[in-house]
Scaffold this motif. Sequence first.
Motif, mmCIF file in Angstrom:
data_model
loop_
_atom_site.group_PDB
_atom_site.id
_atom_site.type_symbol
_atom_site.label_atom_id
_atom_site.label_comp_id
_atom_site.label_asym_id
_atom_site.label_seq_id
_atom_site.Cartn_x
_atom_site.Cartn_y
_atom_site.Cartn_z
ATOM 1 N N MET A 1 -53.990 47.725 -65.760
ATOM 2 C CA MET A 1 -52.700 47.068 -65.501
ATOM 3 C C MET A 1 -52.487 45.854 -66.140
ATOM 4 O O MET A 1 -51.242 45.332 -66.563
ATOM 5 C CB MET A 1 -52.449 47.129 -63.974
ATOM 6 C CG MET A 1 -51.250 46.223 -63.781
ATOM 7 S SD MET A 1 -50.795 46.270 -61.723
ATOM 8 C CE MET A 1 -50.077 48.015 -61.670
ATOM 9 N N THR B 1 -40.730 47.304 -65.563
ATOM 10 C CA THR B 1 -40.871 46.374 -64.205
ATOM 11 C C THR B 1 -41.350 47.274 -63.036
ATOM 12 O O THR B 1 -42.018 46.451 -62.340
ATOM 13 C CB THR B 1 -39.578 45.560 -64.081
ATOM 14 O OG1 THR B 1 -38.460 46.326 -63.868
ATOM 15 C CG2 THR B 1 -39.341 44.679 -65.443
ATOM 16 N N GLU C 1 -52.946 49.606 -59.850
ATOM 17 C CA GLU C 1 -53.493 48.236 -59.929
ATOM 18 C C GLU C 1 -55.018 48.252 -59.785
ATOM 19 O O GLU C 1 -55.489 47.353 -60.043
ATOM 20 C CB GLU C 1 -52.781 47.211 -59.116
ATOM 21 C CG GLU C 1 -52.836 47.320 -57.719
ATOM 22 C CD GLU C 1 -51.829 48.422 -57.200
ATOM 23 O OE1 GLU C 1 -51.939 48.469 -55.833
ATOM 24 O OE2 GLU C 1 -51.210 48.933 -57.901
ATOM 25 N N GLU D 1 -49.559 44.573 -68.607
ATOM 26 C CA GLU D 1 -48.550 43.393 -68.353
ATOM 27 C C GLU D 1 -48.604 42.624 -69.289
ATOM 28 O O GLU D 1 -47.635 41.784 -69.580
ATOM 29 C CB GLU D 1 -48.946 42.674 -66.900
ATOM 30 C CG GLU D 1 -48.542 43.553 -65.769
ATOM 31 C CD GLU D 1 -48.930 43.155 -64.413
ATOM 32 O OE1 GLU D 1 -49.967 42.118 -64.429
ATOM 33 O OE2 GLU D 1 -48.036 43.268 -63.638
ATOM 34 N N ALA E 1 -47.395 49.595 -74.532
ATOM 35 C CA ALA E 1 -47.293 49.650 -72.807
ATOM 36 C C ALA E 1 -46.930 50.977 -72.427
ATOM 37 O O ALA E 1 -47.687 51.359 -71.514
ATOM 38 C CB ALA E 1 -46.164 48.601 -72.466
ATOM 39 N N ASN F 1 -37.612 46.826 -71.018
ATOM 40 C CA ASN F 1 -38.113 46.178 -69.744
ATOM 41 C C ASN F 1 -37.655 46.488 -68.548
ATOM 42 O O ASN F 1 -38.315 46.629 -67.601
ATOM 43 C CB ASN F 1 -37.641 44.527 -69.958
ATOM 44 C CG ASN F 1 -37.958 43.625 -68.571
ATOM 45 O OD1 ASN F 1 -36.901 43.629 -67.811
ATOM 46 N ND2 ASN F 1 -38.996 42.972 -68.730
ATOM 47 N N LEU G 1 -46.111 43.808 -71.991
ATOM 48 C CA LEU G 1 -44.822 43.500 -71.786
ATOM 49 C C LEU G 1 -44.615 41.991 -71.796
ATOM 50 O O LEU G 1 -43.233 41.840 -72.251
ATOM 51 C CB LEU G 1 -44.621 44.003 -69.978
ATOM 52 C CG LEU G 1 -44.786 45.399 -69.675
ATOM 53 C CD1 LEU G 1 -44.294 45.502 -68.352
ATOM 54 C CD2 LEU G 1 -43.962 46.142 -70.523
ATOM 55 N N GLU G 2 -45.484 41.072 -71.449
ATOM 56 C CA GLU G 2 -45.300 39.644 -71.522
ATOM 57 C C GLU G 2 -45.017 39.307 -72.965
ATOM 58 O O GLU G 2 -44.123 38.458 -73.326
ATOM 59 C CB GLU G 2 -46.223 38.806 -70.893
ATOM 60 C CG GLU G 2 -45.965 37.446 -71.057
ATOM 61 C CD GLU G 2 -45.091 36.837 -70.109
ATOM 62 O OE1 GLU G 2 -44.414 35.855 -70.162
ATOM 63 O OE2 GLU G 2 -44.440 37.730 -69.087
ATOM 64 N N GLU H 1 -45.313 47.050 -62.883
ATOM 65 C CA GLU H 1 -45.743 46.088 -62.693
ATOM 66 C C GLU H 1 -46.561 45.973 -61.265
ATOM 67 O O GLU H 1 -46.312 46.503 -60.350
ATOM 68 C CB GLU H 1 -45.118 44.870 -63.110
ATOM 69 C CG GLU H 1 -44.787 44.785 -64.510
ATOM 70 C CD GLU H 1 -43.737 43.596 -64.996
ATOM 71 O OE1 GLU H 1 -44.510 42.762 -65.565
ATOM 72 O OE2 GLU H 1 -42.974 43.451 -64.474
ATOM 73 N N ARG H 2 -47.503 44.811 -61.177
ATOM 74 C CA ARG H 2 -48.203 44.749 -59.872
ATOM 75 C C ARG H 2 -47.236 44.250 -58.932
ATOM 76 O O ARG H 2 -47.407 44.984 -57.604
ATOM 77 C CB ARG H 2 -49.147 43.369 -59.928
ATOM 78 C CG ARG H 2 -49.882 43.304 -58.793
ATOM 79 C CD ARG H 2 -50.900 42.184 -59.098
ATOM 80 N NE ARG H 2 -51.986 42.612 -60.179
ATOM 81 C CZ ARG H 2 -53.012 43.161 -60.062
ATOM 82 N NH1 ARG H 2 -53.430 43.728 -58.834
ATOM 83 N NH2 ARG H 2 -53.786 43.484 -61.178
#
Length: 528
Positions: A445, A424, A437, A449, A471, A420, A452-453, A427-428
């Motif tokens: 993207m 990070t 993005e 995400e 990812a 993680n 990742l979530e 990410e956006r």
Amino acid sequence: MPTTLDWSHSDPESWANYPVMLATQKGLTLLGADHSVRPGLAERWERSRDEQGREVYVFHLRGDVRWSDGSPLVARDFVVGWRRALRGRERGEMADLEGASEVLALQDRMAPEADIRAALERVGVEAVDARTLRVTLAHPRSYFLARIANVYIFYPAPSADLDGRSDEEVRDYFDRPRDGRPLALGPYRVESWDRAGERVRLVYNPRSAFPPPMAPGEVPVPVITLMKSEIGPALYERGRVDFVFVDSAAALRVKRPEDLQREPLLSTYYLAFNTERAPLDRPEVRRALSRALDREALMVGLLPAARPSHVLLPPELPGAASAEEALRLPHYEPERAKAELAPVAGLERPLRLVYRSGDNFVPEVAIAERVAAQLARVGVKVELEARSDFTAEISRRTAKGPRAYDLYLRRLGGDYAHPNTFFTLFERSGNHQTGWETQGGGEPMARFERLLEAGDGEADEARARTMYVQAQEVLVGEQAVIAPLYHPDRYFRARDTLRGLDVDPFNFLALRTLRRTAPTPEQTEVAR
């Protein structure tokens, strides 16, 4: 030098505070040599989910842990510490806690103090009894146990010392060490902090439940003085200091001292692409440029040792890609790259590569020059530009909208031992400045995400790892937002009479296991 001794109220320059914080404090968990999570202040814990799908941890604190004044660690110390962290300058780091988003929103809109305090009471950290702490996260987070081991705003605060003090008195408590304060849990505590002279004096804490591991003939180092000096190497040569970083990659090519040591970092140095600027707005072009880079040749002769790589996650990191998985990512294939780039319109103009100016432990100038030379061999011209305002420059936009750079070089370091921490940034909401993005209408993207979530919320490590691998394939393979180049190491020199004086994989000075050979009577007399 640290910028604060208040680990709950840290600041954006928190990296400078880590050596002192890690030597003087402890987390609920610890990281082993293999980066696995182990018991720290908590001797054990249970992990479950409640009816709302929230993740709940119940931590059982060790009974033998004492603050440096002899008072016991209690669960309320975490409640006080984490609530204080939600009021600090890095309060966004606490966002995973249930109820934290409400507290953060109230502070952002400058709500009345009574409303903020009421919201803090609802945050998911609760002292069930003196030795039991219940923590509720808004969503399951597979990285949580690794994160609280290293990110020190999750460390407890000495509630008995802080209760009843005004804000000004609390600041004074941390800013002016005296009379054994601020209290510590680790093997050292801060005795003095000379800001003008840029020195911090740490003294051994005999009450710590985490003493340095002693071998026969070793004793704890009683005093550590940390100092900032422009002539550190000269002081080391004269025997005035016992440890010094080697912060010049150029110097390592000239002279390599016999006592030179290195620590492989959980870190990746990479080339990033401006995905909004033609022709780099096409993923097939970015993949071809990544295939044009010979990582081995980029690094040869620049450092005493190097770990070239075309993957983002370092191999030591739990969840890193296997050899088979790594082969699916763009790697050195020069003939294929040349063929793919030959018909690309827009490569007639030179690409502008931006990197940080100044010498440091990453040989940035040499790598930039070699990247330019390698891309030239596949017909791509590159103009190099060193910038002292690097961060501002890669975020600067042209009058037409896209950012002004084409390529940049940058190092990413992990804050904790979990995938993680490497993802990070991209990410956006991350500070990647690549514009990816906008690619594919935002679908790649969004898919990245979602992976990742899902990985962050997966309790099963094997299934979580699969999602992180996917990812990485989206980011580095399919979209080729970045081209990883190598995993940096940190070089330093340390006296062989000291043990445990080194650097940890997160690039912080490690003082937690510091000890020395026991002095003989003759040595003691000389020291006097």
